[in-house]
Design an enzyme around this catalytic site. Structure first.
Site, short mmCIF file in Angstrom:
data_model
loop_
_atom_site.label_atom_id
_atom_site.label_comp_id
_atom_site.label_asym_id
_atom_site.label_seq_id
_atom_site.Cartn_x
_atom_site.Cartn_y
_atom_site.Cartn_z
N GLU A 178 1.84 2.03 -3.44
CA GLU A 178 0.81 2.61 -4.11
C GLU A 178 0.86 4.01 -4.27
O GLU A 178 0.48 4.76 -5.07
CB GLU A 178 -0.45 2.13 -3.52
CG GLU A 178 -1.54 2.61 -4.34
CD GLU A 178 -2.92 2.23 -3.57
OE1 GLU A 178 -3.91 3.13 -3.55
OE2 GLU A 178 -2.92 1.01 -2.75
N HIS A 179 1.36 4.61 -3.13
CA HIS A 179 1.65 6.09 -3.00
C HIS A 179 2.80 6.57 -3.76
O HIS A 179 2.82 7.52 -4.35
CB HIS A 179 1.50 6.53 -1.57
CG HIS A 179 0.38 6.52 -0.85
ND1 HIS A 179 -0.21 7.52 -0.53
CD2 HIS A 179 -0.38 5.39 -0.32
CE1 HIS A 179 -1.45 7.29 0.49
NE2 HIS A 179 -1.52 6.08 0.23
N GLU A 227 -3.64 8.46 6.60
CA GLU A 227 -4.72 7.49 6.14
C GLU A 227 -5.03 6.51 7.17
O GLU A 227 -6.13 6.43 7.43
CB GLU A 227 -4.15 6.86 4.92
CG GLU A 227 -5.28 6.04 4.20
CD GLU A 227 -4.67 5.54 2.80
OE1 GLU A 227 -5.45 4.83 2.15
OE2 GLU A 227 -3.59 5.91 2.43
N HIS A 285 0.90 -1.06 -0.01
CA HIS A 285 -0.07 0.07 0.06
C HIS A 285 0.88 1.34 -0.11
O HIS A 285 0.55 2.20 -0.58
CB HIS A 285 -1.01 -0.23 1.30
CG HIS A 285 -1.48 1.18 1.17
ND1 HIS A 285 -1.41 2.19 2.27
CD2 HIS A 285 -3.22 1.78 0.69
CE1 HIS A 285 -2.15 3.18 2.13
NE2 HIS A 285 -2.92 2.99 1.24
#
Length: 473
Positions: free
Chosen positions: A95-96, A172, A92
Site C-alpha cells: 500500500e505504501h 507506523e 500493507h
C-alpha cells in the site's frame, strides 16, 4: 477527537464497526455480460450496472446524476489472511510502495496530477481485501482511472523505495504501539482467533517487516494482484459504458499477465475455525487509562441472521441510547467512551465491547459490562430497544448513501464478499422484519459463550488486574 460514543475508525482494521448501515445481500441477475447487465443495488435499481471485463476484472457502477464527482476504487480480494509467515504485512507494505512510482509516473508526478484536479488518492488494507481509491470531479474520471490502474498494476517497486518505506512502515508500527486503542484491537483479535490468520495484525510485525525482501514483495504483488481478483467499483455522475472502456484500456497490461487465470469467486468460508489462544490477554502500557475489549466469537458473514446481529449490536452499544452507554456512562459515569462492535469474515466473526476508563475503575466497568451482557443473554431486548435499533440502522444505511464514497465502498465490498449487489429496499425490509424473539435467541446463543478479554493499561501482570477479569483466565 471522537465525539460522544462514536467508535474510532481504525486504519488497521477498517472492518470493525458498530453495525450502522449493515445491509442484506441479494442475488443479482443471471450471467452479466461485457455489455453491462443491470443489477438491483443501493439506490435506483436502474442506476447500478455490472460488467465482466476482458482479463477477468469485474466492474460495478452506480450512476448518481445529481452530484459532480465520482468515487472509484480498485478492490483486490487479497488481504493479510492470504500472507504466509515471511509475507506478514506484505499487503500493507505494498500500500505504501505502489504509490512510489511507475514506468510512466514518479511519486511526485502522481501527487501533482491528482492535486492539479483537486482529487483524492489513497488506499487501505484489511484482513480479506485491499482497496486503492480515488475521488475526483466527474470531468476527471479518465485521469483517475488511468492513475489508479497505473499505480496498482505497473508500479516499479524500486529497491531504494523498498528500503525507504520499510522505515515508514516501522514508524507506523511504533505509532500503533503508542495508540492503546489500535493496540488493543489487535491484541483482542490475536487472543480470540489464536493461530488463525485472522489473529495476525494487518500491518505485520517489526520482525516480518525488517526481514521482508523486495523479491518477496514483488512475488506477492505479481502473484496475487491479478485482474481476476479485481473489482473496480465506481459511484457518481458517470456513464457505465465509458467507464468500462476506460478501465479495460487501463488494465490491458495486467490482463495480459493474467491470461489463463480463472475468475476468483467470493470467499465462501468453510475453512478451519479459529481457536482462541487464551481467555485473557494483557499488554502493560504506561497510559493514563485502562483500555478494555471484552467479547465473544460471532457468526461469519455467510451465516443467516445478519440483520438480527446488527440490531443486537446497535442496541447493546451502537448509540447514546444503547444499554451499555446508558449503564456505563450515563448512570454511573465510569467511562467517557463505551461501545460495541461486530466484525464478520468469511470463516468467523466477533461481537465485542470497548471501554476506556481510569485504571481504578476497571473492575467496576467490567462488572457492569458483564451484567449487561448476561442480562441481554437471559432476557433479550425490550421491544422499544429493538425499534430504536432498527431506526438507527435504517437511518445510518440511507444517510450513508448520500456520499458517493460510501456507495462505492458498498458496491466493492458486496461484489467481493458475495458476488452480487445489495438492494436498499430489501435491506430495509430485512431490518424491519427483525423481531425481539429473533434477537433474544441470537443473544442467548452468542452471549452465553465464554468471554475473551484484552486489556492495555498500567498493569505489570495479569495478577494486577481486577478480580472481575482474572476469573476469566
Amino acid at each position: 477527537m471522537h465525539e460522544k460514543n462514536d467508535p474510532p475508525a481504525s486504519a488497521r482494521n477498517p472492518e470493525r464497526g458498530n453495525g450502522a448501515g449493515a445491509g442484506v445481500v441479494l442475488p443479482g441477475p443471471g450471467s452479466p455480460g461485457v455489455g453491462g447487465a443491470r443489477a438491483g443495488g443501493p439506490g435506483d435499481a436502474d442506476a447500478v450496472r455490472r460488467s465482466d471485463l476482458p482479463g477477468g476484472a469485474r466492474l460495478v457502477t452506480e450512476t448518481v446524476p445529481w452530484v459532480r464527482s465520482v468515487a472509484l476504487g480498485i478492490w483486490i480480494g487479497i488481504g493479510s489472511v492470504d500472507e504466509t509467515g515471511d509475507q506478514a504485512g506484505a499487503a500493507h507494505y505494498l500500500e505504501h510502495l505502489l504509490f512510489k512510482g511507475t514506468g510512466r509516473r514518479t511519486a511526485a508526478g502522481i501527487a501533482e496530477e491528482m492535486d492539479a484536479v483537486g482529487g483524492e488518492l489513497n488506499a487501505f488494507t484489511a484482513k480479506e481485501h485491499t482497496c486503492y481509491y480515488a475521488h475526483v470531479l466527474d470531468d476527471d474520471v479518465a485521469l483517475a482511472i488511468d492513475v489508479l490502474a497505473d499505480v496498482v498494476t505497473e508500479a516499479e517497486l524500486a529497491h531504494t523505495d523498498v528500503e525507504l518505506e520499510r522505515g515508514v512502515v516501522l514508524e507506523e508500527i511504533s505509532m500503533r504501539d503508542d495508540d492503546p486503542e489500535d493496540l488493543l484491537g489487535e491484541l483482542f483479535d490475536e487472543t480470540l482467533f489464536g493461530e488463525h490468520a485472522l489473529g495476525r495484525p494487518v500491518i505485520g510485525s517489526e520482525d516480518s517487516i525488517r526481514g521482508m525482501s523486495r523479491d518477496t514483495l514483488h512475488e506477492f504483488w505479481r502473484g496475487e494482484y491479478t485482474t481476476p481478483r479485481m473489482v473496480v467499483a465506481a459511484a457518481g455522475n458517470l456513464d457505465h459504458d465509458r467507464v468500462a472502456d476506460l478501465v479495460s484500456q487501463a488494465l490491458v497490461g495486467a490482463s495480459e499477465r493474467s491470461r489463463g487465470l480463472t475468475a476468483e469467486p467470493p470467499r465462501t468460508g468453510g475453512g478451519p475455525r479459529p481457536v482462541r489462544s487464551s481467555a485473557l490477554a494483557l499488554h502493560p502500557d504506561e497510559s493514563e487509562q485502562a483500555h478494555l475489549m471484552l467479547g465473544v466469537p460471532g457468526p461469519s458473514r455467510h451465516t443467516p441472521g445478519r440483520a438480527a446481529l446488527a440490531v443486537l449490536n446497535t442496541a447493546l452499544g451502537g448509540g447514546l441510547s444503547s444499554r451499555l452507554f446508558q449503564q456505563v456512562r450515563e448512570q454511573r459515569g465510569l467511562a467517557y467512551q463505551v461501545y460495541s462492535s461486530q466484525v464478520r469474515y468469511a470463516d468467523a466473526g466477533s461481537l465485542a465491547v470497548y471501554a476506556g476508563c481510569a485504571p481504578e475503575r476497571l473492575g467496576e466497568v467490567v462488572a457492569v459490562v458483564r451484567d449487561v451482557l448476561a442480562g441481554v443473554a437471559s432476557d433479550g431486548l425490550t421491544e422499544a430497544e429493538v425499534l430504536r435499533a432498527q431506526g438507527a440502522l435504517r437511518g445510518g444505511l440511507v444517510l450513508g448513501l448520500e456520499d458517493t464514497a460510501s456507495r462505492m465502498n458498498r458496491l466493492g465490498r458486496s461484489e467481493l464478499d458475495h458476488g452480487r449487489q445489495r438492494s436498499l429496499s430489501e435491506s430495509l425490509a430485512r431490518i424491519e422484519a427483525v423481531t425481539p424473539s429473533e434477537v433474544a435467541d441470537l443473544a442467548a446463543e452468542l452471549l452465553t459463550q465464554p468471554l475473551t478479554a484484552a486489556v492495555v493499561g498500567p498493569y505489570d501482570e495479569i495478577d494486577d488486574l481486577p478480580a472481575a477479569l482474572r476469573d476469566l483466565a
